[in-house]
Design a protein around this motif. Structure first.
Motif, PDB file in Angstrom:
ATOM      1  N   CYS A   1       0.851  -1.189   0.000  1.00  0.00           N
ATOM      2  CA  CYS A   1       0.000   0.000   0.000  1.00  0.00           C
ATOM      3  C   CYS A   1       0.890   1.243   0.000  1.00  0.00           C
ATOM      4  N   SER A   2       0.302   2.363  -0.327  1.00  0.00           N
ATOM      5  CA  SER A   2       1.040   3.617  -0.267  1.00  0.00           C
ATOM      6  C   SER A   2       1.028   4.165   1.157  1.00  0.00           C
ATOM      7  N   VAL A   3       1.910   5.107   1.413  1.00  0.00           N
ATOM      8  CA  VAL A   3       1.918   5.795   2.705  1.00  0.00           C
ATOM      9  C   VAL A   3       0.572   6.463   2.958  1.00  0.00           C
ATOM     10  N   ASN A   4      -0.007   7.065   1.914  1.00  0.00           N
ATOM     11  CA  ASN A   4      -1.317   7.703   2.048  1.00  0.00           C
ATOM     12  C   ASN A   4      -2.383   6.699   2.470  1.00  0.00           C
ATOM     13  N   ASP A   5      -2.375   5.517   1.858  1.00  0.00           N
ATOM     14  CA  ASP A   5      -3.358   4.497   2.223  1.00  0.00           C
ATOM     15  C   ASP A   5      -3.273   4.166   3.714  1.00  0.00           C
ATOM     16  N   VAL A   6      -2.049   4.013   4.203  1.00  0.00           N
ATOM     17  CA  VAL A   6      -1.858   3.667   5.613  1.00  0.00           C
ATOM     18  C   VAL A   6      -2.376   4.764   6.520  1.00  0.00           C
ATOM     19  N   LEU A   7      -2.000   6.007   6.246  1.00  0.00           N
ATOM     20  CA  LEU A   7      -2.370   7.125   7.121  1.00  0.00           C
ATOM     21  C   LEU A   7      -3.874   7.391   7.093  1.00  0.00           C
ATOM     22  N   LEU A   8      -4.465   7.355   5.903  1.00  0.00           N
ATOM     23  CA  LEU A   8      -5.904   7.589   5.807  1.00  0.00           C
ATOM     24  C   LEU A   8      -6.681   6.472   6.497  1.00  0.00           C
ATOM     25  N   SER A   9      -6.187   5.240   6.399  1.00  0.00           N
ATOM     26  CA  SER A   9      -6.839   4.131   7.078  1.00  0.00           C
ATOM     27  C   SER A   9      -6.797   4.315   8.587  1.00  0.00           C
ATOM     28  N   CYS A  10      -5.654   4.754   9.111  1.00  0.00           N
ATOM     29  CA  CYS A  10      -5.543   4.986  10.557  1.00  0.00           C
ATOM     30  C   CYS A  10      -6.450   6.127  11.000  1.00  0.00           C
ATOM     31  N   ALA A  11      -6.552   7.164  10.171  1.00  0.00           N
ATOM     32  CA  ALA A  11      -7.457   8.266  10.500  1.00  0.00           C
ATOM     33  C   ALA A  11      -8.899   7.781  10.544  1.00  0.00           C
ATOM     34  N   ALA A  12      -9.286   6.951   9.566  1.00  0.00           N
ATOM     35  CA  ALA A  12     -10.640   6.387   9.570  1.00  0.00           C
ATOM     36  C   ALA A  12     -10.859   5.520  10.807  1.00  0.00           C
TER      37      ALA A  12
END
Length: 520
Positions: free
Chosen positions: A315-326
């Motif tokens: 996954c991309s870094v964005n995918d990881v961070l957005l998932s954690c935010a969700a």
């Protein structure tokens, strides 16, 4: 102490009460009302100027934490040298009968815009909590419309150093452009380049309209649109020109006709997707905001850990961070007693539409894409792959272009019509979410180290949640701005972000590394 005052051009010496002086004054007022003086404001910038409401002010807020501390005099000297060459910061934004325009402030004073504040603390309150309270207060205070719409507030004594709070109205520039401005202020930064004078006559009529399409929509979109359009620069402009003049396109090649058809189909599909967006799931984060803000942020998370998760899960870094935010939002909702099974909330994500080398020109050149966050998914692995799939579906979308065009249209309308048009997004959106990569190494400012940086873009209409994710100096900073009526304790969401991240990291480390990582 450095100050700068800009004065209006002197006029011929006349008695203020003379008929000639009165006539000149009346002419100036008439010209101002019709927008015939000053520099015309773009339609998109005009829309942002008029978008202020009692519940949401259109200010971009930023916080810098510096060690050791800096002085007010040093800050003013740096702003005078590096920031005031950007003319927007010495100009007034004034509405008129045809939109809005920029005028030089005849009474500009730097000490009005760069001020100091002594941070007060309640008994038992930490310095960070006191700074968060101050930022929240400033987020609810409008800027003075009689002068340039920005202000820096320096807290000289904060946590062994200083804190700088910046407020800049969105009509001046978008977040990407303002990051360029702020980077020009650091010790190795540079002042903006000078504009080159025009050497050719400005186009008019249809030629001007086609140039606007190319300059405002196609070229700034660059690689973001290339994957969807499979076109490049001038070819796309020619295709749009062919759409506007179908009789001329009959003599064009079959390949161009196919490109035009593909472009038209993509536009129609993305327009329908925007127009038919379903409403968000009802949650306590939706409702009528009060206009009183709360602000919270966490300590930086190591960026290398985020990259390790992304590599392990493909996954991309964005995918990881957005998932954690969700996940953090979902955890907060469940703690408040909400049933989050199947719950999804929509976040509007800004997308830059300009070449980075043109960020110094300021103004707003971005679009928005709607990202649906699966806050009801409690399994971190399942959630990160759901986010990845949704982000992949948005790549190459023309929705940023369409929302940019919508803002341009809004700038043509009277304010009540503009508010009605833009309320469509407010009803279908829970949050505005920004995710910006910053410098990998810590910067220096006025001799001090910039230890921590945060920023928030404004929320529009009835949207009450602003999420900010910023990587800087080897860490990732997660911040939240929330309306008090909808989210009275944004720190609770912030406190849930790191546990969600650590849980995802632990599960990633438990994967069977001898096999290919799980794919969505």
């Amino acid at each position: 102490m450095v100050q700068r005052r800009l004065r209006a051009p002197s006029t011929a010496s006349r008695s203020p009460s003379s008929p000639a002086a009165a006539g000149a004054s009346a002419a100036r007022q008439f010209a101002s009302a019709l927008g015939l003086e000053g520099e015309r404001m773009s339609r998109v910038d005009t829309a942002w100027l008029r978008m202020d409401s009692p519940s949401n002010l259109m200010m971009i807020l930023g916080v810098w934490v510096l060690r050791p501390g800096i002085t007010l005099q040093a800050l003013r000297e740096r702003v005078h040298e590096r920031m005031l060459p950007f003319r927007r910061f010495v100009q007034i934004a004034r509405e008129d009968a045809t939109g809005a325009h920029w005028l030089d402030d005849p009474d500009f004073r730097l000490d009005r815009h760069v001020i100091t504040h002594r941070l007060g603390r309640r008994r038992g309150q930490s310095e960070q909590a006191a700074l968060q309270a101050r930022v929240a207060t400033l987020a609810s205070q409008p800027l003075d419309p009689g002068h340039p719409l920005w202000q820096f507030e320096l807290i000289e004594d904060y946590d062994g150093g200083s804190a700088l709070v910046a407020r800049i109205h969105h009509c001046i520039a978008d977040g990407i452009a303002l990051i360029g401005v702020m980077m020009s202020l650091v010790d190795d930064g540079q002042a903006p380049p000078h504009r080159q004078p025009r050497t050719a006559a400005a186009p008019t009529g249809l030629d001007a309209a086609e140039d606007w399409v190319a300059d405002s929509l196609i070229r700034p979109f660059g690689d973001l649109a290339a994957r969807a359009l499979d076109l490049a620069g001038d070819g796309a402009a020619k295709s749009l020109s062919a759409l506007a003049s179908p009789q001329q396109s009959l003599s064009g090649s079959l390949e161009q006709a196919l490109e035009v058809a593909r472009l038209g189909g993509q536009l129609a599909s993305d327009l329908a997707a925007l127009a038919l967006m379903p409403d968000d799931s009802p949650t306590p984060l939706k409702g009528q905001p009060s206009g009183r803000k709360r602000v919270a942020w966490c300590q930086p998370i190591p960026l290398d850990d985020v990259k390790a998760i992304g590599k392990g899960l493909n996954c991309s870094v964005n995918d990881v961070l957005l998932s954690c935010a969700a996940g953090a939002i979902g955890r907060h909702l469940r703690a408040r007693g909400s049933d989050t099974a199947g719950v999804e909330v929509r976040a509007m994500v800004p997308v830059n539409l300009r070449p980075m080398e043109e960020a110094w020109k300021l103004g707003n050149r971005f679009g928005l894409v709607p990202l649906v966050l699966p806050v009801g998914m409690e399994n971190p692995i399942e959630r990160v792959y759901a986010v990845r799939a949704r982000m992949a579906a948005l790549k190459g979308s023309l929705q940023p272009l369409l929302t940019f065009g919508l803002l341009s249209v809004a700038g043509l309308l009277v304010k009540p019509a503009q508010d009605a048009l833009l309320s469509l997004f407010g009803r279908k959106t829970t949050a505005v979410m920004t995710n910006v990569p910053g410098p990998a190494h810590k910067l220096r400012f006025c001799g001090a180290t910039l230890e921590q940086t945060l920023f928030w873009v404004p929320q529009t209409g009835t949207v009450g949640l602003g999420v900010s994710i910023l990587s800087y100096g080897g860490g990732v900073q997660f911040g939240l701005m929330a309306d008090e009526a909808l989210c009275p304790d944004p720190q609770a969401i912030i406190d849930a972000f790191e546990p969600e991240f650590r849980q995802l990291l632990a599960l990633t480390l438990m994967l069977p590394w001898e096999h290919t990582p799980l794919r969505a």
